[in-house]
Design a protein around this motif. Sequence first.
Motif: not given
Length: 574
Positions: A222, A190-193, A260, A176
């Motif tokens: 991450r 969290i930044n989902a990119e 994951q 992430y």
Amino acid sequence: MRQEGDDVARVQDSGMEGSNEFYEPFGRNDPPPWAAGHQCMEDNNNNMERLRRKIKYYFMNPCEKYHARSRKPWKLILQIIKIAIITIQLVSFGLSNQMVVTFKEENLMTFRHLFLKNYADGGIDTYAVYRQADVYDYIGYVIDQYEHLQNITVGNHAYQKEDGFYTPLSLCQEFYRNGTIFPGNETFEINAEVDTDCVEVFPMRNTSSQEVLKHLDLHFKRMISIKIEFVLKAINLETVRHRELPDCYDFTVTITFSNQAHSGRIKVGLDNDVSINECRDWKVTGAYSRNVLLTVLFDCLIVIMCITSFTLCTRSVINGIQLQFEYTLSCRQNSAKEVTWSEKLEFLNGWYILIIVSDTLSIIGSILKIEIQTKAVASYDICSIFLGTGTMFVWIGVIRYMGYFRKYNILILTLRAAFPNVIRFICCAGIIYLSYCFCGWVVLGPYHEKFRTLNTASECLFSLINGDDMFPTFKNMGQKSSLVFVFSRVYLYTFVSLFIYMILSLFITIITDTYDTIKQRQQSGAPTTELQKFLSECRDLPNSGVYRLEETSGCFDRCITRFRKHRERLTSEM
């Protein structure tokens, strides 16, 4: 008195003379007025008899058609030859495909033992790492094994080259883009990119794993996954013993460290993607290689025979549809009745449709096999599906000729008669089955391994219907939740009782009732449909000779007749 009689005779003569003008157009040799209606009735009856004979001839078996019109059973002969050569083709392809599959599976097992540290057979589902140091250790092990591959492998594996240079090993980390996670405070951001960071390792440069790991910074908080990918080449030499040229293989090996779930358990898996190519330069001594051209010619022969069979069966289907139109029109004009769909479908021979489908599959499969033999493609799986399904349909089509015998025909008649009822019954039972699948997947999935996914839940329930794995299914149910445990007992007991004791018994009853009905009809011999009653009025036997009066020779028969006449004419001239 004599004078009165003369007067009467004179009046009658005059009346006859006056009436000659009225009867004169018909003449003495002309038919009377009512003869036209009688002739029309005779023509109609003749047309009906001709239609009966045409339809009866259409439903005859090859032997009866031979006695009726002395026509050779070309379709039967062609099907027998086609079954033999298609089976030979399938066996030959199956043996080659078996060697290919075995080589793939053995190489996959070899790669797991070479590149996965402390790997044991059968442990791919439980192979995982749990510490950060182990992740670095396992990645370094893969790099070292890849670097020293030529010295440790017992096979003929080698690195891939492109434009004279070795292709590198690619190590990519997916994570992430940004995130701060504090489980203790139950807060996170969290930044989902997803970003990807890759490192390449070139072989034959004596690069150690420590040097690579110095530049690798793993973001465990991450991190989503780590993928290591490289390409190895190999040659399958086993085919030389079977008089075939070896193939060259490219194995794209992918090792995945999956994180994951972020559960503290990073699952490690290895898989490979295989491509088969024609070797560029080869030389075989001490044995002769099978001539690829002969195999290709044999496959071309099969394609030609399947096209011929496809054409003949398509022509028969078209003839049946034309007869169905004639029969429908005749019923409308003579009896003012509409023909039912079941009677219309009698003219559509399902066996011809099956042969047409099998010919289509065999043609596509043979073309793919030719391309595989010439190394144009390597789609073994697709080719095997077409050839296997086509051969299966060809062998099922043999049942058609077994059905010409009265004792064997009862199986075909029972399947055909019971098919509509079976389909309706399966639709209703399938709804109940799906309801149990969804319920078991949602409720029992978290506590039972066999219900973990919807697919495995369906497979487990289908096994229970057949009486398999009864006790293990009950036993493996976890008891962490007493409520779910009680529900599982009610769920399994009701499912087994409903499907085995009720639904399955009803299904068998439908088949047995249809079998008894067909058996009684065969014993009585009475026609049951309007079409059978219509054909029962035709008493002409196949060897009576009346069928030859309406004979329309086929194209193949006409060619043979013309050839014979031409040969007889040349003989007489000589």
